[in-house]
Design a protein around this motif. Structure first.
Motif, mmCIF file in Angstrom:
data_model
loop_
_atom_site.group_PDB
_atom_site.id
_atom_site.type_symbol
_atom_site.label_atom_id
_atom_site.label_comp_id
_atom_site.label_asym_id
_atom_site.label_seq_id
_atom_site.Cartn_x
_atom_site.Cartn_y
_atom_site.Cartn_z
ATOM 1 N N PRO A 1 -8.656 -48.517 28.965
ATOM 2 C CA PRO A 1 -7.541 -49.456 29.160
ATOM 3 C C PRO A 1 -6.307 -48.751 29.718
ATOM 4 C CG PRO A 1 -7.802 -48.937 26.831
ATOM 5 C CD PRO A 1 -8.978 -48.318 27.536
ATOM 6 N N LEU A 2 -5.972 -49.060 30.965
ATOM 7 C CA LEU A 2 -4.800 -48.470 31.593
ATOM 8 C C LEU A 2 -4.310 -49.375 32.708
ATOM 9 C CD1 LEU A 2 -5.446 -46.996 34.642
ATOM 10 C CD2 LEU A 2 -6.931 -45.668 33.150
ATOM 11 N N GLN A 3 -3.074 -49.158 33.101
ATOM 12 C CA GLN A 3 -2.527 -49.841 34.274
ATOM 13 C C GLN A 3 -2.219 -48.783 35.321
ATOM 14 O OE1 GLN A 3 1.393 -51.679 34.034
ATOM 15 N NE2 GLN A 3 0.758 -53.305 35.440
ATOM 16 N N LEU A 4 -2.795 -48.952 36.489
ATOM 17 C CA LEU A 4 -2.579 -48.040 37.602
ATOM 18 C C LEU A 4 -1.496 -48.640 38.496
ATOM 19 C CD1 LEU A 4 -3.802 -45.350 38.627
ATOM 20 C CD2 LEU A 4 -5.386 -46.708 40.014
ATOM 21 N N VAL A 5 -0.460 -47.867 38.792
ATOM 22 C CA VAL A 5 0.668 -48.375 39.563
ATOM 23 C C VAL A 5 0.914 -47.461 40.756
ATOM 24 C CG1 VAL A 5 3.119 -48.975 39.544
ATOM 25 C CG2 VAL A 5 1.714 -49.380 37.504
ATOM 26 N N ASP A 6 0.808 -48.032 41.948
ATOM 27 C CA ASP A 6 1.069 -47.323 43.199
ATOM 28 C C ASP A 6 2.544 -47.516 43.542
ATOM 29 O OD1 ASP A 6 1.173 -46.250 45.736
ATOM 30 O OD2 ASP A 6 -0.489 -47.422 46.545
ATOM 31 N N VAL A 7 3.324 -46.419 43.612
ATOM 32 C CA VAL A 7 4.759 -46.534 43.872
ATOM 33 C C VAL A 7 5.102 -46.219 45.330
ATOM 34 C CG1 VAL A 7 5.364 -46.076 41.481
ATOM 35 C CG2 VAL A 7 5.218 -44.168 43.087
ATOM 36 N N ARG A 8 4.087 -46.202 46.204
ATOM 37 C CA ARG A 8 4.340 -46.008 47.632
ATOM 38 C C ARG A 8 4.747 -47.331 48.273
ATOM 39 N NH1 ARG A 8 -1.154 -44.144 49.780
ATOM 40 N NH2 ARG A 8 -1.758 -45.825 48.336
ATOM 41 N N ASP A 9 4.975 -47.322 49.571
ATOM 42 C CA ASP A 9 5.280 -48.549 50.297
ATOM 43 C C ASP A 9 3.997 -49.323 50.583
ATOM 44 O OD1 ASP A 9 7.992 -48.196 50.327
ATOM 45 O OD2 ASP A 9 8.035 -47.201 52.280
ATOM 46 N N SER A 10 4.152 -50.591 50.963
ATOM 47 C CA SER A 10 2.999 -51.470 51.145
ATOM 48 C C SER A 10 2.069 -50.988 52.252
ATOM 49 C CB SER A 10 3.457 -52.896 51.438
ATOM 50 O OG SER A 10 4.312 -52.924 52.571
ATOM 51 N N HIS A 11 2.628 -50.439 53.350
ATOM 52 C CA HIS A 11 1.770 -49.987 54.443
ATOM 53 C C HIS A 11 0.927 -48.788 54.016
ATOM 54 C CE1 HIS A 11 5.133 -47.127 55.017
ATOM 55 N NE2 HIS A 11 4.242 -46.354 55.594
ATOM 56 N N GLU A 12 1.453 -47.943 53.121
ATOM 57 C CA GLU A 12 0.673 -46.816 52.616
ATOM 58 C C GLU A 12 -0.447 -47.312 51.715
ATOM 59 O OE1 GLU A 12 3.334 -43.147 51.643
ATOM 60 O OE2 GLU A 12 4.545 -44.911 51.194
ATOM 61 N N HIS A 13 -0.142 -48.309 50.920
ATOM 62 C CA HIS A 13 -1.135 -48.875 49.997
ATOM 63 C C HIS A 13 -2.301 -49.507 50.760
ATOM 64 C CE1 HIS A 13 -2.439 -50.681 46.158
ATOM 65 N NE2 HIS A 13 -2.690 -51.779 46.862
ATOM 66 N N LEU A 14 -1.982 -50.195 51.847
ATOM 67 C CA LEU A 14 -3.032 -50.840 52.629
ATOM 68 C C LEU A 14 -3.888 -49.821 53.384
ATOM 69 C CD1 LEU A 14 -1.023 -53.873 54.074
ATOM 70 C CD2 LEU A 14 -2.792 -53.925 52.292
ATOM 71 N N HIS A 15 -3.288 -48.717 53.759
ATOM 72 C CA HIS A 15 -4.022 -47.692 54.507
ATOM 73 C C HIS A 15 -5.067 -47.010 53.632
ATOM 74 C CE1 HIS A 15 -4.862 -44.537 57.392
ATOM 75 N NE2 HIS A 15 -4.572 -43.629 56.472
ATOM 76 N N ALA A 16 -4.703 -46.658 52.418
ATOM 77 C CA ALA A 16 -5.619 -46.018 51.466
ATOM 78 C C ALA A 16 -4.991 -46.103 50.095
ATOM 79 C CB ALA A 16 -5.872 -44.550 51.831
ATOM 80 N N SER A 17 -5.776 -46.475 49.103
ATOM 81 C CA SER A 17 -5.224 -46.589 47.757
ATOM 82 C C SER A 17 -6.315 -46.379 46.719
ATOM 83 C CB SER A 17 -4.560 -47.957 47.555
ATOM 84 O OG SER A 17 -5.541 -48.947 47.269
ATOM 85 N N LEU A 18 -5.871 -46.238 45.492
ATOM 86 C CA LEU A 18 -6.784 -46.215 44.355
ATOM 87 C C LEU A 18 -6.801 -47.572 43.672
ATOM 88 C CD1 LEU A 18 -5.773 -42.755 42.820
ATOM 89 C CD2 LEU A 18 -7.529 -43.261 44.531
ATOM 90 N N GLY A 19 -6.171 -48.545 44.310
ATOM 91 C CA GLY A 19 -6.079 -49.861 43.709
ATOM 92 C C GLY A 19 -4.890 -49.937 42.773
ATOM 93 N N GLY A 20 -4.990 -50.825 41.800
ATOM 94 C CA GLY A 20 -3.905 -51.009 40.855
ATOM 95 C C GLY A 20 -2.804 -51.889 41.410
ATOM 96 N N ARG A 21 -1.699 -51.931 40.705
ATOM 97 C CA ARG A 21 -0.573 -52.771 41.098
ATOM 98 C C ARG A 21 0.361 -51.984 42.015
ATOM 99 N NH1 ARG A 21 1.598 -57.518 39.330
ATOM 100 N NH2 ARG A 21 -0.016 -57.635 37.714
ATOM 101 N N LEU A 22 0.781 -52.608 43.115
ATOM 102 C CA LEU A 22 1.716 -51.983 44.038
ATOM 103 C C LEU A 22 3.138 -52.358 43.634
ATOM 104 C CD1 LEU A 22 2.468 -50.469 46.679
ATOM 105 C CD2 LEU A 22 2.217 -52.677 47.857
ATOM 106 N N ILE A 23 3.920 -51.352 43.216
ATOM 107 C CA ILE A 23 5.348 -51.541 42.940
ATOM 108 C C ILE A 23 6.077 -50.360 43.578
ATOM 109 C CG2 ILE A 23 7.142 -51.901 41.212
ATOM 110 C CD1 ILE A 23 5.042 -52.715 39.214
ATOM 111 N N PRO A 24 6.598 -50.520 44.787
ATOM 112 C CA PRO A 24 7.288 -49.404 45.445
ATOM 113 C C PRO A 24 8.365 -48.811 44.552
ATOM 114 C CG PRO A 24 6.970 -51.207 46.988
ATOM 115 C CD PRO A 24 6.576 -51.729 45.638
#
Length: 374
Positions: free
Chosen positions: A285-308
Protein backbone atom coordinates in the motif's frame (compact mmCIF):
# COMPACT_ATOMS: atom_id res chain seq x y z
CA UNK A 1 24.92 60.18 -0.53
CA UNK A 2 23.65 62.43 -3.33
CA UNK A 3 23.93 61.58 -7.01
CA UNK A 4 26.41 63.43 -9.19
CA UNK A 5 23.89 64.12 -11.94
CA UNK A 6 26.45 64.58 -14.71
CA UNK A 7 28.34 61.36 -13.93
CA UNK A 8 25.27 59.33 -13.07
CA UNK A 9 23.29 60.41 -16.11
CA UNK A 10 26.11 59.23 -18.33
CA UNK A 11 26.96 55.99 -16.49
CA UNK A 12 23.41 54.87 -15.75
CA UNK A 13 21.62 56.38 -18.73
CA UNK A 14 20.18 53.10 -20.02
CA UNK A 15 18.48 52.29 -16.72
CA UNK A 16 17.50 55.83 -15.67
CA UNK A 17 15.27 56.07 -18.76
CA UNK A 18 13.25 53.15 -17.43
CA UNK A 19 10.06 54.39 -15.78
CA UNK A 20 10.66 51.92 -12.93
CA UNK A 21 14.05 53.53 -12.19
CA UNK A 22 14.35 57.21 -13.11
CA UNK A 23 16.34 59.69 -11.03
CA UNK A 24 14.53 58.68 -7.83
CA UNK A 25 15.29 55.02 -8.36
CA UNK A 26 18.93 55.75 -9.12
CA UNK A 27 19.18 57.70 -5.87
CA UNK A 28 17.66 54.74 -4.02
CA UNK A 29 20.29 52.48 -5.53
CA UNK A 30 23.07 54.83 -4.49
CA UNK A 31 21.72 55.09 -0.93
CA UNK A 32 21.36 51.31 -0.53
CA UNK A 33 23.69 49.00 1.33
CA UNK A 34 23.84 45.33 0.33
CA UNK A 35 25.87 42.60 2.02
CA UNK A 36 26.92 39.66 -0.16
CA UNK A 37 27.92 36.61 1.86
CA UNK A 38 30.16 34.51 -0.36
CA UNK A 39 32.39 35.73 -3.19
CA UNK A 40 32.28 32.54 -5.26
CA UNK A 41 30.22 31.40 -8.23
CA UNK A 42 27.01 33.12 -7.07
CA UNK A 43 28.59 36.13 -5.42
CA UNK A 44 30.70 37.14 -8.43
CA UNK A 45 27.85 38.00 -10.82
CA UNK A 46 25.81 39.50 -7.96
CA UNK A 47 28.65 41.88 -7.10
CA UNK A 48 29.34 42.82 -10.72
CA UNK A 49 25.74 43.61 -11.58
CA UNK A 50 24.98 45.47 -8.35
CA UNK A 51 28.14 47.52 -8.79
CA UNK A 52 27.26 48.18 -12.41
CA UNK A 53 23.76 49.30 -11.40
CA UNK A 54 25.20 51.78 -8.89
CA UNK A 55 24.34 50.25 -5.51
CA UNK A 56 26.17 52.70 -3.24
CA UNK A 57 27.65 50.35 -0.63
CA UNK A 58 28.54 46.69 -1.11
CA UNK A 59 29.81 44.46 1.67
CA UNK A 60 31.62 41.21 0.89
CA UNK A 61 32.06 38.38 3.40
CA UNK A 62 34.44 35.54 2.46
CA UNK A 63 37.61 34.09 4.01
CA UNK A 64 38.71 31.95 1.04
CA UNK A 65 41.53 32.56 -1.41
CA UNK A 66 41.30 32.44 -5.20
CA UNK A 67 42.15 28.99 -6.57
CA UNK A 68 42.81 27.98 -10.17
CA UNK A 69 39.74 25.71 -10.04
CA UNK A 70 37.54 28.76 -9.32
CA UNK A 71 38.22 30.53 -12.59
CA UNK A 72 35.80 28.58 -14.79
CA UNK A 73 32.83 30.04 -12.93
CA UNK A 74 33.95 32.83 -10.58
CA UNK A 75 34.09 35.59 -13.16
CA UNK A 76 35.48 38.34 -10.94
CA UNK A 77 38.92 36.71 -10.90
CA UNK A 78 41.81 36.22 -13.33
CA UNK A 79 45.02 34.20 -13.24
CA UNK A 80 46.92 36.97 -11.48
CA UNK A 81 44.49 36.73 -8.54
CA UNK A 82 45.25 33.08 -7.74
CA UNK A 83 46.46 32.83 -4.14
CA UNK A 84 44.95 36.19 -3.11
CA UNK A 85 42.07 36.64 -0.68
CA UNK A 86 38.82 36.68 -2.63
CA UNK A 87 37.54 39.75 -0.82
CA UNK A 88 40.65 41.72 -1.81
CA UNK A 89 40.53 40.66 -5.45
CA UNK A 90 36.77 41.20 -5.58
CA UNK A 91 37.02 44.73 -4.12
CA UNK A 92 39.68 45.67 -6.67
CA UNK A 93 37.65 44.33 -9.60
CA UNK A 94 34.40 45.90 -8.42
CA UNK A 95 36.03 49.30 -7.99
CA UNK A 96 37.62 49.01 -11.44
CA UNK A 97 34.10 48.65 -12.78
CA UNK A 98 32.65 51.41 -10.61
CA UNK A 99 35.04 53.54 -8.55
CA UNK A 100 32.18 55.65 -7.16
CA UNK A 101 30.79 52.99 -4.81
CA UNK A 102 31.95 51.93 -1.34
CA UNK A 103 33.15 48.34 -0.96
CA UNK A 104 33.52 46.90 2.55
CA UNK A 105 35.41 43.61 2.92
CA UNK A 106 35.29 41.06 5.73
CA UNK A 107 37.85 38.26 5.43
CA UNK A 108 36.06 36.00 7.88
CA UNK A 109 33.40 33.33 8.14
CA UNK A 110 30.01 34.03 9.66
CA UNK A 111 29.41 32.58 13.10
CA UNK A 112 26.83 33.14 15.84
CA UNK A 113 29.13 35.65 17.54
CA UNK A 114 29.66 37.99 14.57
CA UNK A 115 26.67 37.52 12.29
CA UNK A 116 24.35 40.10 13.84
CA UNK A 117 27.01 42.80 13.93
CA UNK A 118 28.11 42.11 10.35
CA UNK A 119 24.55 42.29 9.02
CA UNK A 120 23.47 45.26 11.14
CA UNK A 121 24.37 48.15 8.82
CA UNK A 122 23.07 46.62 5.57
CA UNK A 123 19.59 46.83 4.08
CA UNK A 124 19.54 43.58 2.09
CA UNK A 125 21.49 40.36 2.64
CA UNK A 126 22.47 38.13 -0.30
CA UNK A 127 23.10 34.47 0.51
CA UNK A 128 25.73 33.40 -2.02
CA UNK A 129 27.05 30.53 0.10
CA UNK A 130 27.35 26.82 -0.68
CA UNK A 131 26.60 25.16 2.68
CA UNK A 132 23.46 24.69 4.74
CA UNK A 133 24.91 25.74 8.09
CA UNK A 134 25.68 29.25 6.85
CA UNK A 135 22.33 29.55 5.08
CA UNK A 136 20.48 28.82 8.32
CA UNK A 137 22.70 31.24 10.21
CA UNK A 138 22.00 33.99 7.66
CA UNK A 139 18.28 33.26 7.74
CA UNK A 140 18.04 33.33 11.53
CA UNK A 141 20.03 36.57 11.66
CA UNK A 142 17.82 38.15 8.97
CA UNK A 143 14.72 37.21 10.96
CA UNK A 144 16.24 38.63 14.14
CA UNK A 145 17.36 41.80 12.36
CA UNK A 146 14.23 42.11 10.18
CA UNK A 147 16.15 42.11 6.91
CA UNK A 148 15.30 40.46 3.56
CA UNK A 149 17.46 37.52 2.47
CA UNK A 150 17.99 36.89 -1.24
CA UNK A 151 18.74 33.19 -1.51
CA UNK A 152 20.13 30.88 -4.18
CA UNK A 153 21.60 27.39 -4.32
CA UNK A 154 23.09 25.39 -7.17
CA UNK A 155 24.01 21.80 -7.95
CA UNK A 156 25.40 20.51 -11.23
CA UNK A 157 22.91 21.79 -13.86
CA UNK A 158 20.17 22.94 -11.46
CA UNK A 159 19.53 25.91 -9.21
CA UNK A 160 16.99 27.61 -6.97
CA UNK A 161 16.36 31.24 -6.04
CA UNK A 162 13.97 32.96 -3.64
CA UNK A 163 13.50 35.99 -1.40
CA UNK A 164 12.95 35.29 2.29
CA UNK A 165 11.75 37.47 5.16
CA UNK A 166 10.58 40.25 2.82
CA UNK A 167 8.33 42.89 4.38
CA UNK A 168 5.05 43.28 2.48
CA UNK A 169 3.55 46.75 2.76
CA UNK A 170 0.07 45.49 1.85
CA UNK A 171 -0.12 42.94 4.67
CA UNK A 172 2.33 44.73 7.00
CA UNK A 173 4.07 41.46 7.78
CA UNK A 174 7.10 39.56 6.59
CA UNK A 175 6.96 36.70 4.13
CA UNK A 176 8.27 33.17 4.70
CA UNK A 177 11.85 32.64 5.83
CA UNK A 178 14.30 29.91 4.82
CA UNK A 179 13.19 27.66 7.70
CA UNK A 180 9.63 27.74 6.35
CA UNK A 181 10.97 25.94 3.28
CA UNK A 182 13.57 23.71 4.94
CA UNK A 183 12.94 23.78 8.67
CA UNK A 184 16.24 22.16 9.59
CA UNK A 185 19.38 21.12 7.67
CA UNK A 186 19.70 17.66 6.14
CA UNK A 187 22.56 15.55 7.49
CA UNK A 188 25.96 16.39 5.91
CA UNK A 189 26.18 13.04 4.09
CA UNK A 190 23.06 13.93 2.08
CA UNK A 191 24.43 17.24 0.79
CA UNK A 192 27.26 18.15 -1.55
CA UNK A 193 28.88 21.43 -2.51
CA UNK A 194 30.22 22.27 -5.97
CA UNK A 195 33.61 20.73 -5.23
CA UNK A 196 31.91 17.41 -4.48
CA UNK A 197 28.98 17.33 -6.91
CA UNK A 198 30.43 19.43 -9.72
CA UNK A 199 28.83 22.37 -11.51
CA UNK A 200 28.76 23.82 -15.01
CA UNK A 201 30.23 27.32 -14.82
CA UNK A 202 27.25 29.14 -16.32
CA UNK A 203 24.80 27.80 -13.70
CA UNK A 204 25.97 29.97 -10.78
CA UNK A 205 26.25 32.85 -13.24
CA UNK A 206 22.61 32.45 -14.21
CA UNK A 207 21.37 32.09 -10.64
CA UNK A 208 23.55 34.99 -9.49
CA UNK A 209 21.93 37.18 -12.13
CA UNK A 210 18.51 36.20 -10.80
CA UNK A 211 19.67 37.15 -7.30
CA UNK A 212 20.96 40.53 -8.48
CA UNK A 213 17.65 41.15 -10.22
CA UNK A 214 15.73 40.40 -7.01
CA UNK A 215 17.97 42.80 -5.05
CA UNK A 216 17.39 45.58 -7.57
CA UNK A 217 13.62 45.00 -7.50
CA UNK A 218 13.64 45.25 -3.70
CA UNK A 219 15.64 48.49 -3.75
CA UNK A 220 13.56 50.05 -6.54
CA UNK A 221 10.31 48.79 -4.98
CA UNK A 222 9.09 47.53 -8.32
CA UNK A 223 7.83 44.26 -9.74
CA UNK A 224 6.97 41.13 -7.77
CA UNK A 225 9.82 39.77 -5.65
CA UNK A 226 10.17 36.01 -5.24
CA UNK A 227 8.75 36.21 -1.73
CA UNK A 228 6.66 33.14 -0.96
CA UNK A 229 7.96 31.58 -4.19
CA UNK A 230 10.87 29.28 -4.96
CA UNK A 231 12.07 29.40 -8.56
CA UNK A 232 13.70 26.10 -9.54
CA UNK A 233 15.64 25.88 -12.81
CA UNK A 234 16.93 22.81 -14.66
CA UNK A 235 19.28 24.05 -17.35
CA UNK A 236 19.66 20.68 -19.05
CA UNK A 237 16.09 20.67 -20.32
CA UNK A 238 15.32 24.39 -19.77
CA UNK A 239 12.47 23.79 -17.35
CA UNK A 240 11.40 26.36 -14.79
CA UNK A 241 9.26 25.51 -11.76
CA UNK A 242 7.69 28.07 -9.44
CA UNK A 243 6.91 26.49 -6.07
CA UNK A 244 4.82 28.26 -3.45
CA UNK A 245 6.45 28.62 -0.03
CA UNK A 246 4.03 29.09 2.85
CA UNK A 247 4.70 30.58 6.23
CA UNK A 248 4.67 27.83 8.85
CA UNK A 249 3.10 29.53 11.84
CA UNK A 250 3.40 26.37 13.93
CA UNK A 251 7.15 26.10 13.42
CA UNK A 252 9.20 26.45 16.57
CA UNK A 253 11.96 29.08 16.39
CA UNK A 254 15.55 27.88 16.43
CA UNK A 255 16.85 27.86 20.02
CA UNK A 256 19.97 29.81 18.98
CA UNK A 257 21.20 31.41 15.76
CA UNK A 258 21.73 28.75 13.12
CA UNK A 259 20.83 25.86 15.43
CA UNK A 260 18.78 22.82 14.44
CA UNK A 261 15.67 21.39 16.06
CA UNK A 262 14.26 18.10 14.79
CA UNK A 263 16.17 16.83 11.72
CA UNK A 264 14.27 17.44 8.47
CA UNK A 265 15.91 14.45 6.81
CA UNK A 266 16.25 10.87 7.94
CA UNK A 267 18.24 8.09 6.33
CA UNK A 268 15.00 6.34 5.41
CA UNK A 269 13.75 9.33 3.36
CA UNK A 270 15.74 8.07 0.37
CA UNK A 271 14.07 5.03 -1.17
CA UNK A 272 16.31 2.92 -3.39
CA UNK A 273 15.09 1.71 -6.80
CA UNK A 274 15.37 -1.88 -5.52
CA UNK A 275 13.08 -1.19 -2.58
CA UNK A 276 10.52 0.61 -4.72
CA UNK A 277 10.56 -2.24 -7.19
CA UNK A 278 9.89 -4.73 -4.37
CA UNK A 279 7.02 -2.61 -3.05
CA UNK A 280 5.43 -2.34 -6.48
CA UNK A 281 5.86 -6.02 -7.22
CA UNK A 282 4.26 -7.00 -3.89
CA UNK A 283 1.50 -4.39 -4.35
CA UNK A 284 2.35 -2.83 -1.01
CA UNK A 285 0.00 0.00 0.00
CA UNK A 286 1.59 3.22 -1.22
CA UNK A 287 0.90 6.33 -3.24
CA UNK A 288 3.35 7.09 -6.03
CA UNK A 289 3.57 10.80 -6.89
CA UNK A 290 5.37 12.16 -9.95
CA UNK A 291 6.44 15.77 -9.27
CA UNK A 292 7.72 16.45 -12.81
CA UNK A 293 5.82 18.42 -15.45
CA UNK A 294 3.04 16.82 -17.50
CA UNK A 295 5.12 16.49 -20.69
CA UNK A 296 7.79 14.57 -18.75
CA UNK A 297 5.16 12.28 -17.26
CA UNK A 298 3.70 11.49 -20.67
CA UNK A 299 7.12 10.78 -22.16
CA UNK A 300 8.05 8.17 -19.53
CA UNK A 301 6.75 7.49 -16.06
CA UNK A 302 6.34 4.95 -13.31
CA UNK A 303 2.67 5.81 -13.16
CA UNK A 304 1.06 7.13 -10.02
CA UNK A 305 -0.46 10.55 -9.51
CA UNK A 306 1.02 13.52 -11.38
CA UNK A 307 1.38 16.59 -9.13
CA UNK A 308 4.07 18.95 -10.46
CA UNK A 309 6.39 20.31 -7.80
CA UNK A 310 5.04 23.85 -8.18
CA UNK A 311 1.55 22.58 -7.23
CA UNK A 312 2.49 20.15 -4.46
CA UNK A 313 1.18 22.23 -1.55
CA UNK A 314 -1.79 23.71 -3.40
CA UNK A 315 -2.93 20.15 -4.23
CA UNK A 316 -2.02 18.60 -0.89
CA UNK A 317 -5.58 17.29 -0.46
CA UNK A 318 -4.75 14.73 -3.20
CA UNK A 319 -2.03 13.18 -1.05
CA UNK A 320 -3.08 10.06 0.83
CA UNK A 321 -1.18 10.37 4.09
CA UNK A 322 -2.78 7.18 5.41
CA UNK A 323 -0.37 5.31 3.11
CA UNK A 324 3.31 5.59 2.37
CA UNK A 325 3.93 8.30 -0.24
CA UNK A 326 6.83 7.96 -2.67
CA UNK A 327 7.78 11.10 -4.63
CA UNK A 328 9.82 10.79 -7.80
CA UNK A 329 11.22 13.11 -10.47
CA UNK A 330 13.99 13.01 -13.04
CA UNK A 331 16.99 12.73 -10.72
CA UNK A 332 15.79 13.13 -7.14
CA UNK A 333 16.20 16.90 -6.70
CA UNK A 334 12.56 17.93 -7.13
CA UNK A 335 11.24 14.91 -5.23
CA UNK A 336 13.48 15.86 -2.31
CA UNK A 337 12.02 19.39 -2.34
CA UNK A 338 8.49 17.96 -2.54
CA UNK A 339 9.09 15.68 0.44
CA UNK A 340 10.37 18.54 2.60
CA UNK A 341 7.51 20.81 1.57
CA UNK A 342 4.89 18.16 2.39
CA UNK A 343 6.64 17.25 5.65
CA UNK A 344 6.24 20.87 6.78
CA UNK A 345 2.46 20.36 6.88
CA UNK A 346 2.32 16.58 7.52
CA UNK A 347 5.24 15.96 9.91
CA UNK A 348 4.12 12.44 10.81
CA UNK A 349 3.38 11.11 7.31
CA UNK A 350 5.52 8.30 5.83
CA UNK A 351 7.25 10.13 3.01
CA UNK A 352 9.97 8.87 0.67
CA UNK A 353 11.98 10.30 -2.22
CA UNK A 354 13.13 7.94 -4.99
CA UNK A 355 16.91 8.02 -4.94
CA UNK A 356 18.31 8.89 -8.36
CA UNK A 357 14.82 9.52 -9.73
CA UNK A 358 13.20 7.80 -12.67
CA UNK A 359 16.49 7.85 -14.57
CA UNK A 360 18.18 5.50 -12.10
CA UNK A 361 15.08 3.38 -11.66
CA UNK A 362 14.66 2.73 -15.37
CA UNK A 363 18.38 2.07 -15.75
CA UNK A 364 18.01 -0.66 -13.11
CA UNK A 365 14.60 -1.91 -14.27
CA UNK A 366 14.23 -0.89 -17.94
CA UNK A 367 11.05 -2.88 -18.48
CA UNK A 368 9.08 -1.34 -15.63
CA UNK A 369 8.08 2.05 -17.01
CA UNK A 370 4.43 1.00 -17.07
CA UNK A 371 4.17 -0.07 -13.42
CA UNK A 372 1.41 1.95 -11.81
CA UNK A 373 0.63 2.68 -8.19
CA UNK A 374 -2.60 4.66 -7.60
Amino acid sequence: MQCDLKTDTSRYARQIILSEVGALGQQRLKDSKVLVVGAGGLGCPVLLYLAGAGVGTLGIVDNDIVDLSNLHRQILYVMADVGELKVSAAKRRVNQLNPDIVVDTFATTLNPDNVLSLLASYDIIVDATDNFDTKYLISDACVAGEKPMVYASISQFEGQVSVFNHYHQATQERGPCFRDLFETPPPPHLTQNCAQAGVLGVIPGLLGCFQANEVLKLILQTGEPLSGKLLSIDCLDNTFHLLSVHKNRNRLPAPTLGASTTPAWRDSDWLSPDNLHDWLESQAPLQLVDVRDSHEHLHASLGGRLIPLKDILDRRQELDTTRRIVFYCKSGVRSKAALLAVRSIHPHAELFSLEGGIERYLTTFPDNATLVAP
